[in-house]
Design an enzyme around this catalytic site. Structure first.
Site, short mmCIF file in Angstrom:
data_model
loop_
_atom_site.label_atom_id
_atom_site.label_comp_id
_atom_site.label_asym_id
_atom_site.label_seq_id
_atom_site.Cartn_x
_atom_site.Cartn_y
_atom_site.Cartn_z
CG HIS A 186 -1.81 1.19 1.29
ND1 HIS A 186 -2.82 1.43 0.38
CD2 HIS A 186 -1.82 2.24 2.14
CE1 HIS A 186 -3.41 2.58 0.68
NE2 HIS A 186 -2.83 3.09 1.73
CG ASP A 192 -0.61 6.05 2.35
OD1 ASP A 192 -1.78 5.92 1.98
OD2 ASP A 192 -0.15 5.52 3.39
CG ASP A 196 -5.32 3.38 4.36
OD1 ASP A 196 -5.77 3.02 5.46
OD2 ASP A 196 -4.38 4.18 4.25
CG ASP A 208 0.71 1.54 5.22
OD1 ASP A 208 -0.21 0.86 4.75
OD2 ASP A 208 0.51 2.52 5.98
CG HIS A 211 -6.45 7.09 1.50
ND1 HIS A 211 -6.23 6.34 0.37
CD2 HIS A 211 -5.50 6.73 2.40
CE1 HIS A 211 -5.18 5.55 0.59
NE2 HIS A 211 -4.73 5.76 1.81
#
Length: 1110
Positions: free
Chosen positions: A135, A137, A249, A386, A529
């Site tokens: 994941h 970000d 998420d 993550d 997000h």
């Protein structure tokens, strides 16, 4: 009936002509030259001329109302709904049903003990797909670029290397923002390897958006735009179209997302962050997989298969089964000696021949237990977290150890299990196959669900409802950029089409396309997000802000260049000079965290020309505000006819007028998606412009007042009595003491409606868990805001608008009433300039209290796209009852509906009958333990803008109101559009010489039905991605609306057409070369491109067309 309809349509046509000619008269309001302007009294003659014109217009609008009601009878059936069968799971009902008692469930703390019989899989073995993922970000603790250089590039580089070592390995990726940056930096050889991995099914691109967007605060324009951006990139560079959605998420899930994914031809989707009580309930009833259907859908056409993950998190400890202590032992990045370990104190062990039997058995037990929560014998087990897989050692640790376990399990037939690495679509495909259906169909026996998954709590009473408001400054900037992007896309597409048609595209700045492209990327990035949510580190928020401002500045340039070409009378005279733009911008922002500073137009002997852009697809009659450096100003149309205008002071503070700056507000008719040319003349003829009068109430405070003689200001040292402002539609009354709204009375109604507003303050808890960027954990109900001084109240009255401004210590609020026929005059314009930089652990709220008997029901929008009915749940804590409000919220009873429209996403609730309250800003001094490691202390001066609309419900009934579906009225939709797409005013830059001949630009040859919205008209990229191709994407949305609210005075000729639209003749002076209906993101053609350019949309439908204009 046929005859009646023909008469109606003819009537409508005659009416249009009548209104149009009257409208031209309104443009030619001649002022009576015999009366001299004096003090704060308006010469009656001027007002009465204006008033007569306006009243005549009003009467025609009333007659138009009759016509409208005939035309749209058949369009009204839609909102009544109730045609299809109801879903098995209605989320509003599920909420009412659950106890939310948070019982301790043992090893699965928020669930229950899971048991099974060892022989359950004898007949049909368990099929396990372990899905490795990372994941990423695009900004959170580090900026997008820092994450890329530190981690993401290494993850993707190792991926190419490690996946090629064993064809049984699998990996999924979702964020195209990162992937495209990496792609730009790798060799042709590596790119070919990636295409091979995608082609042979080892690597799957899931969802394929630019980011994994927040689903609470994001607006549907931006959600779609970032999806198109990602899908177009994938198609062009890798030649692949995503099939499955992956959203692990976002903090709660919106039902807009399944609609958009379904329209993009995806067949399955996965979600994770859902309230733990709902996960438990769905697990207990085996409803974690369902067909997700839109509330308005009568025939299952919006259904998409959805998988909900059952446990606390998407990390490895919470994905293999119910016991995190065991699952953690199978996260081989946590092997002893590494940087991270297992909090449950039992470390993983490398798999060897000696321990594989015991280890595999332990893991299989978890797999079987997890499988019991689902209806099929196919199991999904995500394997990641993550920024995982950033080192080759981690790839080896996970893939080699798991492969040993799989090899052992698969070689023991008595275990009745088949385990392997898989992608998300491998899992969905196996499930569909097991169920004997094709992808996209409903598996037999699976439930249908409608509704959404807000608000989210991950444990105890920790509701993630704070982020609906966190960092409102950037939530507002996001929407300003979005409006500019849509305006720039449309104007650029039109200018380019006209230039190509005239053979002038050689002189047109095609390179503006790369500015559009860059703005799409920056707006897309901000939908992430941790971006629009306000949940990133301060330095990361600044990085996003710099990107947003950079793109905003560039888009103003694109708009100016397009407007320049389109308004020139002689197109051959067009020359693009980047160093000297033809028009100046309406405002400037010195830095990423400043509010806009409006441009002042300098008046001289020569007239100054203005070009006003209306980004709406409906013509509008609006008040256009312009700052000028002289009170002696006259505003004329391009033909030289005087236009009604009002002169007022420009205030720098509560008591100081800005010297030598005046605001002139012009009543102008703006063509749909068009450009209107106006002239400003310096004129010493005293009554050229109607002046405002100002009353300033100091409430006993000893404050110096700086005024200007040109605009009369009457200062009252004491407090005012209560007072009212009114126009032809409304009367709004205010408290003299607070300056705040008290009531609204609609014209023609006896009783006034109490609508009193007040400011409130929420504190945070004294216990260890406190509010932060994500969580709202108040210390009880809100307390009244108590500033140290009473407010200064300023009342401005004038012929075109009147307003009340109240200056408090932390908030300056303004309520404005427009004295204009049509949409602008039917609602109150409300804004709050908030500055809580000296607050400590406080949140500022604005509450409206009314006598509407709404009980515990209220309504909030999802992504500006649809309305979701809500219930105030007494069994839940206060913070659980807040919801996202990206565009509007309303309360209603049998007689009335009160809608609060907003220009920026904020958190909203109705905590008592007749109430509506919104959180304006929050300043919190501590982290709330969700990984951010910071409080929210970087508050800015923030302007929150609203429209307050009170409507009468003509034909409400209890049965209808009890349904889990609701729609705004047409008036409400159009009011929202007016608020979110303000007219842009650009002055011709050259002051010293007369500019070339300019002509207003009217792109549409017919009026669009007023339930149609042009969401976007964007040029598609050519092979060289910095240039536009010959094709554009036209995205249309037909809005669903509720006819039970009186649709008076919608504006000029607001009609609907049962969803039919003739696109071929829509754009004046341009031909529609081709028209191909496609899926939402243009990946799939739908049907064949026909010669007919007539289309039809269902209510709520969003449709994309690939078109050629020229």
């Amino acid at each position: 009936m046929k005859l009646k309809k023909q008469v109606t349509v003819c009537g409508a046509a005659i009416f249009c002509v009548a209104v149009f000619s009257l409208y031209l008269m309104l443009d030619r309001v001649q002022h009576d030259p015999t009366r001299h302007q004096s003090g704060g009294n308006f010469p009656r003659s001027q007002i009465s001329v204006l008033q007569n014109r306006i009243e005549q217009l009003e009467q025609l609008l009333e007659e138009n109302h009759e016509i409208i009601s005939h035309i749209k009878d058949s369009d009204c059936q839609f909102a009544l709904g109730g045609k299809g069968q109801s879903p098995d799971l209605q989320m509003l009902a599920v909420y009412s049903l659950l106890p939310f008692d948070n019982q301790d469930g043992g090893v699965w703390k928020q669930g229950f003990d899971i048991t099974y019989e060892p022989n359950e899989w004898d007949a049909e073995p368990l099929q396990v797909f372990v899905v490795p993922h990372s994941h990423n970000d695009p900004g959170w603790i580090k900026t997008f670029d820092k994450y890329y250089y530190d981690q993401t590039q290494h993850i993707l580089n190792s991926m190419v290397l490690k996946m090629q070592e064993d064809p049984r390995r699998r990996f999924i990726w979702s964020e195209i923002s990162f992937f495209s940056k990496w792609w730009d930096n790798i060799s042709a050889q590596k790119r070919a390897a990636v295409r091979r991995l995608v082609g042979n099914g080892q690597l799957e691109m899931v969802t394929g958006g630019w980011v994994m967007p927040d689903e609470a605060n994001s607006h549907y324009f931006a959600m779609i735009d970032q999806l198109i951006e990602g899908h177009q990139w994938l198609e062009k560079n890798i030649g692949v179209t995503p099939r499955s959605g992956w959203a692990v998420d976002p903090f709660g899930h919106s039902s807009t997302m399944p609609y958009l994914l379904k329209r993009s031809n995806l067949t399955g989707m996965l979600i994770q962050r859902v309230h733990y009580a709902i996960k438990k309930h769905f697990a207990a009833t085996q409803n974690l997989e369902f067909m997700w259907r839109q509330t308005w859908d009568p025939d299952a056409s919006t259904d998409i298969f959805c998988h909900m993950m059952p446990f606390y998190s998407y990390d490895v400890p919470h994905t293999c089964g119910p016991d995190p202590k065991i699952c953690c032992q199978f996260d081989f990045k946590r092997l002893p000696g590494g940087r991270i370990n297992c909090p449950w104190k039992v470390p993983p062990r490398a798999i060897t021949d000696a321990n594989v039997a015991e280890r595999a058995q332990l893991l299989l037990d978890q797999y079987r237990k997890k499988s019991k929560l689902y209806r099929s014998k196919v199991l999904l087990v995500p394997l990641g977290d993550d920024f995982r897989y950033d080192k080759p050692q981690e790839w080896d640790a996970q893939f080699l150890n798991y492969q040993r376990i799989f090899d052992f399990l698969n070689s023991r037939p008595n275990l009745h299990v088949q385990a392997q690495f898989g992608t998300l679509s491998d899992y969905f495909d196996a499930l569909y196959k097991k169920m004997g259906i094709v992808p996209g169909m409903k598996p037999p026996g699976f439930p249908v669900l409608s509704g959404d998954f807000f608000s989210y709590a991950d444990r105890e009473d920790h509701y993630w409802t704070g982020y609906y408001t966190s960092r409102p400054f950037y939530k507002s900037l996001d929407r300003v950029l979005e409006a500019h992007l849509r305006g720039a896309e449309i104007l650029y597409s039109l200018a380019l089409a006209h230039a190509r048609r005239a053979g002038a595209d050689g002189r047109y700045p095609l390179s503006d396309y790369s500015l559009l492209s860059n703005a799409r990327h920056n707006l897309g990035l901000f939908q992430h997000h941790d971006a629009i949510t306000g949940t990133a580190k301060e330095a990361v928020a600044v990085d996003y802000g710099v990107r947003l401002l950079h793109s905003l500045t560039n888009l103003k340039r694109v708009i100016i260049n397009a407007a320049h070409y389109l308004v020139l009378g002689d197109k051959d005279a067009y020359r693009h000079d980047p160093a000297a733009p033809f028009l100046s911008t309406d405002d400037t922002r010195p830095s990423q965290d400043s509010l806009p500073e409006r441009t002042v137009v300098k008046l001289d002997t020569l007239p100054r020309f203005l070009v006003v852009f209306n980004p709406l697809e409906q013509e509008r009659l609006s008040i256009v505000p312009v700052l000028v450096d002289s009170p002696h100003v006259r505003v004329l149309s391009e033909e030289g006819q005087p236009l009604p205008s009002q002169l007022s002071a420009h205030w720098g503070s509560a008591t100081d007028v800005v010297p030598d700056v005046y605001q002139v507000s012009v009543l102008a008719r703006l063509p749909a998606l068009g450009l209107r040319v106006l002239q400003l003349h310096k004129s010493f003829n005293g009554h050229a412009t109607l002046k405002s009068s100002v009353r300033l109430y100091l409430h006993g405070r000893d404050l110096p007042v700086r005024k200007q003689e040109a605009v009369p200001v009457h200062v009252f040292p004491a407090t005012a009595d209560d007072f009212c402002l009114e126009n032809q539609h409304l009367q709004a009354c205010f408290s003299g003491h607070s300056g705040l709204l008290q009531s609204i009375r609609r014209a023609g109604e006896e009783r006034e409606q109490r609508v009193s507003s007040e400011f409130l303050v929420y504190g945070t808890r004294t216990s260890k868990d406190k509010s932060g960027a994500y969580l709202f954990l108040p210390d009880g109900e809100a307390k009244p805001y108590a500033p140290k001084d009473p407010p200064v109240v300023r009342v401005t009255e004038g012929p075109l608008f009147s307003e009340v401004t109240s200056y408090y210590q932390h908030v300056q609020t303004m309520v404005r009433l427009y004295n204009v026929p049509g949409v602008e005059g039917l609602s109150l314009d409300v804004s709050c300039l908030v500055d809580i930089r000296d607050h400590i652990n406080k949140e500022l709220a604005l509450r409206f209290s009314t006598d509407i008997e709404s009980d515990d029901a209220f309504f909030t929008d999802l992504n500006g796209f649809q309305i979701q009915p809500r219930r105030y749940q007494r069994k839940l804590p206060l913070q659980a009852n807040f919801y996202p409000m990206p565009a509007m919220a309303y309360i209603q009873d049998m007689q009335s509906r009160l809608t609060l429209h907003t220009a920026q996403a904020l958190g909203v609730s109705s905590l008592g009958s007749g109430q509506l309250e919104v959180i304006l800003d929050r300043r919190l001094m501590q982290d709330d333990n969700r990984g951010l490691g910071q409080g929210l202390k970087d508050n800015k001066r923030t302007c929150n803008r609203f429209r307050l609309l009170l409507e009468r419900r003509a034909t409400a009934n209890k049965v209808q109101d009890g349904r889990p579906i609701s729609f705004p009225s047409l008036l409400s939709h159009i009011t929202s559009m007016h608020l979110n797409a303000e007219a842009l005013v650009m002055a011709v830059a050259q002051e010293k010489m007369a500019p070339p001949a300019l002509r207003s630009f009217m792109p549409l040859s017919t009026t669009l039905p007023c339930d149609f919205h042009i969401l976007n008209l964007r040029m598609l990229q050519a092979e060289d991605d910095s240039l536009p191709s010959a094709e554009a994407a036209l995205i249309l949305h037909r809005k669903g609306f509720d006819c039970s609210l009186e649709a008076k005075n919608l504006g000029f000729n607001c009609t609907t057409s049962q969803g039919k639209l003739a696109l071929g003749s829509l754009f004046q002076g341009l031909e529609l070369g081709s028209l191909q209906p496609t899926s939402l993101t243009l990946m799939y053609p739908l049907g064949t491109a026909s010669n007919s350019t007539n289309i039809r949309l269902d209510p709520m439908e969003i449709a994309t067309f690939r078109i050629r204009l020229g």
